[in-house]
Design an enzyme around this catalytic site. Structure first.
Site, mmCIF file in Angstrom:
data_model
loop_
_atom_site.group_PDB
_atom_site.id
_atom_site.type_symbol
_atom_site.label_atom_id
_atom_site.label_comp_id
_atom_site.label_asym_id
_atom_site.label_seq_id
_atom_site.Cartn_x
_atom_site.Cartn_y
_atom_site.Cartn_z
ATOM 1 N N CYS A 19 0.912 -1.154 -0.028
ATOM 2 C CA CYS A 19 0.056 0.120 0.094
ATOM 3 C C CYS A 19 0.864 1.102 0.030
ATOM 4 O O CYS A 19 2.069 0.999 0.273
ATOM 5 C CB CYS A 19 -0.802 0.064 1.279
ATOM 6 S SG CYS A 19 0.028 -0.166 2.815
ATOM 7 N N CYS A 22 3.379 1.938 2.841
ATOM 8 C CA CYS A 22 4.724 1.088 2.818
ATOM 9 C C CYS A 22 5.671 2.039 2.090
ATOM 10 O O CYS A 22 6.722 2.127 2.543
ATOM 11 C CB CYS A 22 4.592 -0.196 1.846
ATOM 12 S SG CYS A 22 3.355 -1.437 2.752
ATOM 13 N N CYS A 91 36.086 30.736 -21.730
ATOM 14 C CA CYS A 91 35.359 31.141 -23.008
ATOM 15 C C CYS A 91 34.746 29.876 -23.721
ATOM 16 O O CYS A 91 35.180 28.666 -23.375
ATOM 17 C CB CYS A 91 36.319 31.840 -24.040
ATOM 18 S SG CYS A 91 37.004 30.911 -25.544
ATOM 19 N N ASP A 472 -5.406 32.177 -12.380
ATOM 20 C CA ASP A 472 -6.430 31.284 -11.580
ATOM 21 C C ASP A 472 -7.154 32.473 -10.425
ATOM 22 O O ASP A 472 -6.532 33.371 -10.133
ATOM 23 C CB ASP A 472 -5.873 30.167 -10.715
ATOM 24 C CG ASP A 472 -6.706 29.400 -10.109
ATOM 25 O OD1 ASP A 472 -7.609 29.006 -10.570
ATOM 26 O OD2 ASP A 472 -6.248 29.206 -8.703
#
Length: 784
Positions: A19, A22, A91, A472
């Site tokens: 699960c 774990c 460079c 938003d």
């Protein structure tokens, strides 16, 4: 002794996880191991990815730790990412030479250069290569690589040596001039000119020899040829002058680049080295690297905060400008977050550490700015393509100038050889190639100092070309913390019952409206209820069984789809939404039980920020929200922008595609978490309020560290200013080269003039780019 530990990244197959808890357990235990920087478990794929410092732990120890937890591990894929400081890498020609050499090695996965800090980052297979082998390969180019942590001191010593040899060359030239003009001893003068060339040019000749061996025509090789050619035709003073001027110009260029480096390094010095930690009832000063997660540290008045943490006790005002760019101190009390590198005010704070020293918000900002420096901007790619053809073209022209007039027109060989040597010096495009990166890095550092984190030159460039911005609503234009204003009971349901049912369901939800409902129920002392079978209804609400009865809580739209809304109820809710208030309906499977009216105020900084965006020419601004049309219309009207309402997450993505098609370059501004899909569909994703938010820092292209929009106009104006400086630098570099090309062929330019022009142009573009470091908001975005 080298104290730097290369960073390794491994991927371990893990079996036996049943699960997600774990996976969380493995992550937690492994991340606490000494030397581990990060640990992430892909539960569905059964893989553990770990980044750690080589020498502090190893693959076997990590696998054993996982096995102790009761899980089986498979064969690990191992890749090391190591960073080197390269002395004398000044460079792009030299970085190209190193890249060419490293690409020849089997096992090299990727190479990134940061010319400003003289660092190269190499990802390689540890089974095929070692750190020593990489250093040896770089040494074969004539440059020395050391671990990134110890390079600065060695480079300082090298700089002192070059200064000594440059001064010595100047003295030898002066003595030679004295013998030539005053004593009438040209033979003695030539001897001193030769000494000046040998002493002042040994580092140039050495690099030139390595370049020739690796078939790379860089500036050092071209200068070596020019000096040898000048000596061959008896121009001893000219050759010595070229060596001195080139060496002096390199010193000046190094000094100015060091100033640019210090701008980034100053970020690293924001956080203190030590922390006052409470252990066993005693306050002890220890290095911040030794502070463990969960330990309590004390911040005295006026001190810098050493680590990210959560306030346990105390009250103080904290200056967060180093992280967020906010000018006013922010009040901090119990349960508030504080950040490493910020400055405590008059109060004393007790803080629990929530991040290790290498994982604070400040540390992540520094890492991301350094990573952003290494990314190439589109304009830089164009310049590099031009330079790729420019140098061989001018070298070919120099060869024609040297051989065609003597062979076909009986012209003196020495005269045309000299002119060809001038063209060789002009053929190196150092100023042109460095014009873009120095400006980009300056812009990135300036943005970081003002609380704006830009992930790379490509986004710095794109920000200056924006035509439209989508926002938003919740948490971006509004405060994002709606509170319960009042409850309207329906069907004779008590208000407390309506709030209690809603709070029970929302206690299982992560939605911001739900958290406010739960907080209000707690404040009123409404008891918790038993909740089962919780289900989220994306974009609309949630369902759960409360005390054995099924209930719904959600938006006007959800209850319309359930056919619960009467015309009278619709009219009542529309009137509420016109007042910029949000409605949350509560009901069972048969009927609505009540309306929870919530209000989310517009941020006071939103209106001024939008006005500034209009002033700087952003043509289109639109608010995207999942809220009801009435609420959205009222807020959008107050702010003077367009809106799209009642949008599901996929609707926001579709809207972004439409905006990009219509307006070209479009930004999406949100929190960087819920808006990630819409951000991905935009030209640039901009996250607001990113300080302390890991996901926002990772997903956004640009992160505004403060929790308001006031920095957005600055970021856009800084981008435009950076683009203007880049164009100035490119134009300046090309015009100077073109002018000396025209002067060189008829013999109007000398060798020392060509050197002076070439390195002078490099210094000019560096100084011009560095002006961006000191840009203030009022300068970047002047008022009309």
């Amino acid at each position: 002794m080298n104290n730097h530990h290369p960073t390794a990244e491994i991927e371990v197959n893990v079996s036996g996880m049943d699960c997600p808890s774990c996976a969380e357990k493995i992550e937690k235990v492994v991340s606490r191991m000494e030397g581990v920087e990060s640990a992430a478990v892909n539960f569905t794929g059964g893989k553990l990815t770990v980044r750690f410092a080589e020498g502090k732990t190893n693959v076997d120890e990590i696998e054993r730790q996982v096995q102790k937890l009761g899980y089986e591990t498979g064969k690990a894929k191992r890749e090391i990412v190591d960073k080197f400081f390269v002395e004398g890498m000044d460079c792009p020609d030299e970085s190209s030479l190193i890249e060419k050499k490293l690409r020849e090695l089997a096992g090299v996965k990727s190479i990134k250069f940061n010319l400003l800090s003289r660092e190269v980052t190499v990802a390689y297979d540890a089974r095929a290569l070692s750190q020593d082998r990489l250093m040896k390969a770089i040494a074969e180019t004539g440059m020395k690589a050391v671990s990134a942590g110890k390079g600065a001191d060695e480079e300082k010593t090298r700089g002192h040596g070059q200064l000594f040899f440059t001064i010595a060359a100047a003295l030898f030239i002066a003595v030679g001039l004295g013998f030539s003009s005053l004593a009438g001893r040209p033979d003695a003068a030539i001897a001193f000119y030769v000494l000046a060339m040998a002493v002042g040019g040994w580092h140039i000749f050495r690099k030139g020899a390595f370049s020739a061996r690796n078939l790379s025509l860089d500036m050092n090789f071209l200068m070596t040829i020019a000096v040898i050619g000048a000596a061959a035709i008896g121009e001893w003073l000219e050759g010595a002058s070229v060596v001195f001027l080139f060496s002096l110009a390199q010193l000046l260029e190094t000094h100015t680049m060091d100033r640019a480096r210090n701008a980034i390094q100053s970020l690293m010095k924001l956080a203190p080295d030590n922390a006052l930690v409470r252990r066993d009832g005693k306050d002890t000063v220890i290095p911040v690297s030794e502070v463990e997660l969960g330990e309590v540290f004390i911040v005295r008045p006026g001190d810098k905060i050493p680590l990210d943490g959560k306030v346990l006790a105390g009250l103080s005002a904290v200056n967060q400008a180093p992280i967020t760019g906010e000018s006013a101190p922010v009040a901090k009390k119990r349960d508030d977050d504080v950040f490493a590198g910020t400055i405590n005010g008059d109060g004393s704070l007790e803080v629990r550490a929530t991040h290790r020293a290498n994982d604070t918000t400040l540390a992540r900002i520094i890492d991301m700015v350094e990573e952003a420096q290494a990314q190439r901007a589109p304009m830089q790619n164009l310049v590099d393509k031009f330079a790729k053809y420019y140098t061989p073209t001018v070298i070919a022209l120099a060869a024609l100038v040297v051989f065609v007039p003597p062979l076909f027109f009986a012209e003196p060989f020495a005269r045309w050889l000299y002119r060809g040597l001038v063209l060789l010096v002009i053929s190196c495009p150092c100023a042109l190639v460095i014009s873009t990166p120095v400006s980009i890095v300056s812009g990135l550092a300036s943005a970081a100092r003002h609380g704006v984190l830009i992930k790379g030159g490509i986004y710095l460039e794109k920000a200056g070309t924006l035509n439209a911005i989508a926002f938003d609503k919740t948490g971006t234009l509004t405060i994002g913390h709606p509170c319960v204003k009042h409850i309207i009971p329906l069907n004779d349901t008590p208000p407390g019952e309506v709030l209690g049912i809603a709070a029970a369901i929302e206690s299982r939800s992560e939605h911001h409206l739900g958290r406010s409902i739960v907080e209000e129920a707690c404040r009123l002392g409404i008891p918790a209820r038993q909740v089962k079978s919780f289900q989220s209804i994306p974009g609309k609400g949630a369902y759960a069984v409360v005390d054995g009865t099924p209930y719904y809580v959600g938006s006007h739209r959800l209850f319309e789809e359930m056919k619960f809304c009467t015309p009278e109820l619709d009219e009542q809710m529309e009137e509420i939404e016109k007042q910029t208030e949000t409605v949350v309906l509560v009901g069972n499977e048969a009927t609505p039980l009540g309306i929870i009216v919530m209000v989310d105020a517009v941020r006071r900084t939103s209106q001024p920020a939008l006005e500034r965006l209009r002033d700087i020419g952003i043509r289109k601004m639109v608010m995207l929200t999942g809220d009801h049309r009435g609420t959205a219309a009222a807020i959008a009207h107050n702010l003077g922008i367009d809106f799209r309402a009642e949008l599901l997450p996929q609707d926001k993505v579709d809207t972004m595609h439409e905006l990009v098609k219509e307006h070209g370059n479009v930004a999406m501004v949100g929190d960087g978490v819920n808006d990630a899909p819409a951000m991905a569909a935009s030209t640039i994703g901009i996250a607001m309020g990113s300080a302390g938010t890991d996901t926002a820092l990772e997903t956004a292209d640009i992160a505004l560290m403060a929790d308001d929009l006031s920095k957005l106009p600055f970021a856009i104006c800084l981008s435009r200013k950076t683009l203007a400086v880049i164009r100035q630098n490119i134009a300046l570099s090309i015009l100077i080269k073109l002018a000396f090309l025209i002067l060189a062929i008829p013999g109007l330019a000398t060798l020392w003039m060509a050197v002076f022009a070439d390195m002078g142009a490099s210094l000019l573009v560096i100084f011009n780019g560095m002006r961006l470091f000191s840009v203030k908001e009022s300068m970047a975005c002047p008022e009309k």
